[in-house]
Write an enzyme that holds these catalytic residues in place. Structure first.
Site, PDB file in Angstrom:
ATOM      1  N   CYS A  24      59.491  70.543  36.167  1.00 47.67           N
ATOM      2  CA  CYS A  24      58.089  70.875  36.287  1.00 47.67           C
ATOM      3  C   CYS A  24      58.599  72.179  36.640  1.00 47.67           C
ATOM      4  CB  CYS A  24      56.703  70.719  36.982  1.00 47.67           C
ATOM      5  SG  CYS A  24      56.160  69.543  37.157  1.00 47.67           S
ATOM      6  N   SER A  25      59.433  72.649  35.656  1.00 47.06           N
ATOM      7  CA  SER A  25      59.969  73.880  35.549  1.00 47.06           C
ATOM      8  C   SER A  25      59.342  75.568  36.064  1.00 47.06           C
ATOM      9  CB  SER A  25      61.605  74.044  35.008  1.00 47.06           C
ATOM     10  OG  SER A  25      62.376  74.875  35.020  1.00 47.06           O
ATOM     11  N   ALA A  26      58.267  75.821  35.082  1.00 52.16           N
ATOM     12  CA  ALA A  26      57.702  77.807  34.520  1.00 52.16           C
ATOM     13  C   ALA A  26      57.097  78.246  36.466  1.00 52.16           C
ATOM     14  CB  ALA A  26      56.634  76.775  34.100  1.00 52.16           C
ATOM     15  N   PRO A  27      57.273  78.840  36.424  1.00 50.35           N
ATOM     16  CA  PRO A  27      57.448  79.741  35.835  1.00 50.35           C
ATOM     17  C   PRO A  27      59.211  80.829  35.986  1.00 50.35           C
ATOM     18  CG  PRO A  27      56.640  81.024  37.423  1.00 50.35           C
ATOM     19  CD  PRO A  27      56.383  79.504  37.932  1.00 50.35           C
ATOM     20  N   GLY A  45      61.255  80.526  38.401  1.00 53.56           N
ATOM     21  CA  GLY A  45      61.663  80.733  39.619  1.00 53.56           C
ATOM     22  C   GLY A  45      63.258  79.997  40.832  1.00 53.56           C
ATOM     23  N   LYS A  46      62.680  78.705  40.582  1.00 53.51           N
ATOM     24  CA  LYS A  46      63.590  77.837  41.282  1.00 53.51           C
ATOM     25  C   LYS A  46      64.785  77.687  40.368  1.00 53.51           C
ATOM     26  CE  LYS A  46      59.839  76.357  44.202  1.00 53.51           C
ATOM     27  NZ  LYS A  46      58.544  76.636  43.480  1.00 53.51           N
ATOM     28  N   ASP A  55      58.628  69.761  41.254  1.00 51.97           N
ATOM     29  CA  ASP A  55      57.571  70.314  42.205  1.00 51.97           C
ATOM     30  C   ASP A  55      56.425  70.860  41.171  1.00 51.97           C
ATOM     31  OD1 ASP A  55      56.969  73.263  43.926  1.00 51.97           O
ATOM     32  OD2 ASP A  55      57.674  74.312  41.748  1.00 51.97           O
ATOM     33  N   CYS A  88      52.137  73.077  46.661  1.00 52.31           N
ATOM     34  CA  CYS A  88      52.240  73.933  47.050  1.00 52.31           C
ATOM     35  C   CYS A  88      50.524  73.973  47.701  1.00 52.31           C
ATOM     36  CB  CYS A  88      52.131  75.341  46.248  1.00 52.31           C
ATOM     37  SG  CYS A  88      51.236  74.539  45.012  1.00 52.31           S
TER      38      CYS A  88
END
Ligand SMILES: *[C@@H]1O[C@H](CO)[C@@H](O)[C@H](O)[C@H]1NC(C)=O
Ligand SMILES: *[C@@H]1O[C@H](CO)[C@@H](O)[C@H](O)[C@H]1NC(C)=O
Ligand SMILES: *[C@@H]1O[C@H](CO)[C@@H](O)[C@H](O)[C@H]1NC(C)=O
Length: 417
Positions: free
Chosen positions: A260-263, A265-266, A333, A388
């Site tokens: 779940c890559s967006a946006p 940062g990771k 994530d 989060c």
């Protein structure tokens, strides 16, 4: 297979809630109103439920929750990194890696880095403690709470989970009480035993340069400059966003799936370690995929073709992921109730009334994503599940339930670090 569930969850949660209070509607009065209803109710609920769950640790967590997020500048190696590091040092910022390494030399090397980070206070609450120091008994109880993964007894029955989903209570605002029911629910059900093993210490990749203000200093980081390659000098992000990537422990030449890559940062932090040979930056939404591409454009620009890391973006729904046993490392994530990006971004916002059903079914979604992530990982690889939210339901609850399903339905056994 190894599965890491990290306490970074907690740190992420601390920062995220703040966005509830910084949503800025057009009209000032409604802003005031929003602040009251959103944060006050949430806090009431958290005091009640998280208070009983986290015990002695809650007061400190709560203070973190109400403090400004701590931003870090992650230096872009595809820019004028030497100049940018020097500039930040001139500004008085501290090199986080330096801090951690110094700690490591002086202290027990077997301590996990989260603990070290907390100890150094880089991400910790700034004000001096207003509370009594935790005595040893409390500490023992605390360790117990954190070491335990708890699960419902009735298999994959998500309807039970949904009844207890904190978000619904916050939204309704009515019975913010009865968190004790939730506790009972957690404590009374153990039937699938998760194997918990002690993890290796987390190491800090040599090429990753991260700067932040010292403890107690909330001053904004200076605007990054664009260098000769016209790429941005650094990415300012929550310190907590770096931790899941450190927990992955990507070694040189490894392949990584960022589910779940967006946006982005990771994915950016992974790239800056210079370790992966391949990163698949996946996100189910096309709009969010564009944000990942924008990160690449700003920070890598024309260099993308010549990088030693191949970065591919994709928009596959995690549950439909078909490449199995394929990656050395997988980051899940997952979206969760306090996903800060959803809260500040109207585009595709999970808090929209039209998506409330989706929000209610978050644990199910999270479990689906984690299942796909584990199946996509090579045997012996590492998966990091991060959220989060502080919700034990969306953290330990989902992990435990997912591991049970993976063993029963796919014969995959995971260890939790
Ligand atoms: C609303 O906020 C804006 C900007 O913060 C300010 O300029 C304006 O005077 C405020 N309006 C009212 C009615 O308070
Ligand atoms: C930051 O600290 C680490 C560890 O001491 C060191 O290896 C690295 O070179 C430092 N970064 C810079 C830019 O000085
Ligand atoms: C430099 O980058 C900025 C933003 O990424 C872009 O708007 C601008 O056109 C670029 N300039 C050059 C000379 O490529």
């Amino acid at each position: 297979m190894l599965l890491l569930v990290h306490l970074t969850n907690m740190l992420l949660g601390l920062n995220s809630l703040l966005y509830h209070s910084t949503v800025v509607p057009k009209d000032n009065m409604s802003q005031i109103h929003l602040k009251r209803s959103g944060t006050t109710k949430a806090l009431e609920y958290f005091d009640s439920f998280y208070g009983s769950y986290f015990g002695a640790k809650w007061e400190k967590i709560r203070e973190g929750l109400l403090s400004e997020p701590k931003y870090c500048a992650v230096i872009n190696n595809f820019g004028d990194s030497v100049e940018n590091c020097a500039q930040l040092e001139l500004e008085g910022c501290i090199n986080i890696s330096d801090e951690l390494i110094n700690v490591d030399e002086n202290e027990d090397r077997n301590k996990d880095s989260t603990e070290v980070i907390e100890k150094k206070g880089i991400f910790a609450v700034d004000t001096e403690p207003r509370y009594q120091a935790i005595n040893d008994d409390d500490k023992e109880e605390m360790d117990m709470n954190f070491g335990r993964v708890i699960v419902p007894s009735k298999g994959q029955d998500f309807s039970i989970l949904m009844d207890y989903l904190p978000a619904t209570k916050i939204k309704g605002g009515e019975n913010s009480a009865e968190p004790l029911d939730e506790m009972k629910y957690f404590q009374s059900c153990y039937d699938y035993e998760v194997k918990v093993v002690k993890g290796k210490p987390i190491s800090f990749p040599a090429m990753l340069n991260v700067y932040t203000r010292e403890k107690g200093n909330d001053e904004e980081l200076p605007e990054p400059r664009h260098g000769v390659l016209n790429t941005s000098g650094y990415y300012c992000m929550d310190g907590a966003s770096i931790l899941p990537v450190l927990a992955l422990g990507i070694n040189p030449g490894q392949s990584v799936l960022d589910m779940c890559s967006a946006p982005g940062g990771k994915m950016y932090v992974m790239l800056q370690t210079m370790h992966p040979s391949l990163i698949i930056a996946n996100d189910a939404s096309k709009a969010r995929e564009r944000r990942i591409r924008n990160v690449l454009k700003s920070f890598v620009g024309n260099l993308e073709e010549s990088l030693s890391t191949k970065v591919i973006t994709s928009t596959i729904k995690a549950e439909h992921w078909t490449e199995l046993d394929a990656f050395d490392k997988v980051l899940a994530d997952v979206p969760c109730q306090t996903d800060r990006h959803s809260v500040i971004e109207n585009d595709n916002n999970i808090f929209k009334p039209s998506r409330s059903r989706e929000r209610i079914t978050l644990p199910e979604t999270q479990s689906g994503i984690l299942t796909s992530s584990v199946r996509a990982c090579k045997p012996g690889g590492t998966i990091v599940y991060s959220t989060c939210t502080l919700s034990p339901l969306q953290n330990d609850g989902v992990v435990h339930m997912t591991l049970k399903g993976l063993e029963e339905e796919h014969g995959i056994v995971c260890e939790v670090e």
